[in-house]
Design a protein around this motif. Structure first.
Motif, short mmCIF file in Angstrom:
data_model
loop_
_atom_site.label_atom_id
_atom_site.label_comp_id
_atom_site.label_asym_id
_atom_site.label_seq_id
_atom_site.Cartn_x
_atom_site.Cartn_y
_atom_site.Cartn_z
N ALA A 197 42.14 50.11 25.73
CA ALA A 197 42.06 50.33 26.99
C ALA A 197 43.00 49.78 27.94
O ALA A 197 43.51 48.57 27.63
CB ALA A 197 40.43 50.08 27.71
N ALA A 198 43.22 50.15 29.24
CA ALA A 198 43.89 49.45 30.17
C ALA A 198 43.37 49.82 31.69
O ALA A 198 42.65 50.74 31.66
CB ALA A 198 45.31 49.68 30.16
N VAL A 199 43.48 48.93 32.69
CA VAL A 199 43.09 49.16 33.86
C VAL A 199 44.25 49.15 34.89
O VAL A 199 45.21 48.05 34.87
CB VAL A 199 41.85 48.20 34.15
N ILE A 200 44.34 49.86 36.15
CA ILE A 200 45.28 49.79 37.04
C ILE A 200 44.42 50.24 38.35
O ILE A 200 43.51 51.02 38.09
CB ILE A 200 46.31 50.89 36.75
N GLY A 201 44.70 50.14 39.46
CA GLY A 201 44.25 50.54 40.78
C GLY A 201 45.06 50.49 41.82
O GLY A 201 46.03 49.32 41.98
N THR A 202 44.89 51.16 43.01
CA THR A 202 45.43 51.07 44.20
C THR A 202 44.49 51.00 45.40
O THR A 202 43.42 51.30 45.26
CB THR A 202 46.43 52.28 44.18
N SER A 203 44.90 50.20 46.35
CA SER A 203 44.27 49.84 47.80
C SER A 203 45.30 49.40 48.76
O SER A 203 46.52 48.93 48.16
CB SER A 203 43.22 48.77 47.34
N PRO A 204 44.86 49.81 49.93
CA PRO A 204 45.93 49.49 50.95
C PRO A 204 45.94 47.90 51.28
O PRO A 204 47.01 47.83 51.74
CB PRO A 204 45.33 50.04 52.17
N GLY A 205 45.08 47.09 50.88
CA GLY A 205 45.09 45.60 51.01
C GLY A 205 46.02 44.81 49.90
O GLY A 205 46.41 45.43 49.04
N GLY A 206 46.44 43.91 50.58
CA GLY A 206 47.24 42.90 49.74
C GLY A 206 47.03 42.90 48.26
O GLY A 206 47.97 42.95 47.12
N PRO A 207 45.75 42.28 47.87
CA PRO A 207 45.52 41.87 46.81
C PRO A 207 45.03 43.41 45.62
O PRO A 207 44.92 43.15 44.48
CB PRO A 207 44.38 41.05 46.72
N ALA A 208 45.31 44.44 46.24
CA ALA A 208 45.02 45.60 45.70
C ALA A 208 43.67 45.78 45.32
O ALA A 208 42.68 45.46 45.82
CB ALA A 208 45.94 46.26 44.75
N THR A 209 43.53 46.01 43.66
CA THR A 209 42.26 45.88 43.34
C THR A 209 42.14 44.86 42.11
O THR A 209 41.45 45.17 41.05
CB THR A 209 41.82 47.41 42.38
N SER A 210 42.55 43.73 42.37
CA SER A 210 42.60 42.66 41.32
C SER A 210 40.99 42.14 41.05
O SER A 210 40.98 42.02 39.95
CB SER A 210 43.51 41.44 41.82
N MET A 211 40.24 42.25 42.05
CA MET A 211 39.19 41.61 41.46
C MET A 211 38.23 42.50 40.69
O MET A 211 37.56 42.26 39.71
CB MET A 211 38.20 41.31 42.87
N ALA A 212 38.39 43.99 41.15
CA ALA A 212 37.58 44.81 40.21
C ALA A 212 38.27 45.19 38.96
O ALA A 212 37.55 45.02 37.86
CB ALA A 212 37.67 46.08 40.96
N GLN A 213 39.49 44.73 38.81
CA GLN A 213 39.98 44.81 37.40
C GLN A 213 39.77 43.86 36.63
O GLN A 213 39.52 43.79 35.46
CB GLN A 213 41.78 45.06 37.37
N GLN A 214 39.55 42.50 37.19
CA GLN A 214 38.99 41.32 36.19
C GLN A 214 37.62 41.63 35.95
O GLN A 214 37.19 41.30 34.89
CB GLN A 214 39.29 39.98 37.16
N HIS A 215 36.73 42.10 37.03
CA HIS A 215 35.33 42.36 36.47
C HIS A 215 35.28 43.46 35.43
O HIS A 215 34.58 43.33 34.41
CB HIS A 215 34.62 42.72 37.72
N LEU A 216 36.07 44.53 35.49
CA LEU A 216 36.21 45.51 34.39
C LEU A 216 36.57 45.00 33.25
O LEU A 216 36.18 45.29 32.00
CB LEU A 216 36.99 46.69 35.17
N ARG A 217 37.68 44.22 32.99
CA ARG A 217 38.10 43.51 31.76
C ARG A 217 36.93 42.76 31.19
O ARG A 217 36.65 42.84 29.88
CB ARG A 217 39.25 42.82 32.04
#
Length: 185
Positions: free
Chosen positions: A109-129
């Protein structure tokens, strides 16, 4: 060599989801190298262990078959309250049940995401990992895919603009290589 079967799971239920738009663009980047299937999680009931072995579990069983048919899975997720969306967590939990019958085991698997905010989806991606570790999904760690959303990320035809095309094309190349190196078990 046959094309890889890649499942894409968008963590948002919104019809206007910018993560769905990102996923569509990513699928276009690899259309010559892989067969992409979008795995829809929006129709799943809220998982309850009382469903195990009952007709109410059928939506989860149906998705299990789709997931197990994939060589690799790409999760494209927004970030909700610094974590993963409830619909995505529900799908992850439901398809891991009953115990010992998880759909996820061994699928790269891999994870990617987008958001208008600066850190994008970094926290969600770490939780998902973190969840992927428990689900026994070998997960691509690099490159990370924190994509800042802007109106020029995609053009009117759904193609990536020049500022992001090369990075996202490279990201998808790494992902397909990851899937080939880690055949599901």
């Amino acid at each position: 060599m046959s094309k890889l079967k890649i499942g894409m799971i968008v963590g948002s239920n919104s019809k206007q989801s910018i993560n769905r738009k990102l996923a569509d663009g990513l699928a276009r980047l690899i259309q010559d190298q892989a067969d992409v299937t979008f795995i829809d999680i929006g129709h799943l009931p809220l998982y309850n262990r009382d469903f195990d072995g009952t007709p109410e579990f059928k939506p989860f069983d149906d998705l299990k078959a789709q997931v197990r048919n994939c060589d690799g899975l790409l999760f494209i997720t927004p970030e909700h309250n610094r974590s993963i969306p409830a619909a995505l967590k529900n799908a992850l939990d439901g398809l891991s049940r009953p115990y010992g019958q998880a759909a996820w085991n061994g699928i790269p698997a891999a994870v990617i995401g987008t958001s208008p905010g600066g850190p994008a989806t970094s926290m969600a991606q770490q939780h998902l990992r973190n969840v992927f570790v428990f689900l026994d999904m070998p997960t691509m760690q690099q490159p990370e895919g924190f994509v800042r959303w802007s109106e020029d990320l995609l053009d009117a035809q759904g193609n990536f603009g020049s500022a992001s095309h090369d990075f996202l094309n490279k990201y998808m190349g790494h992902f397909l290589t990851w899937v080939r190196k880690h055949p599901k078990q």
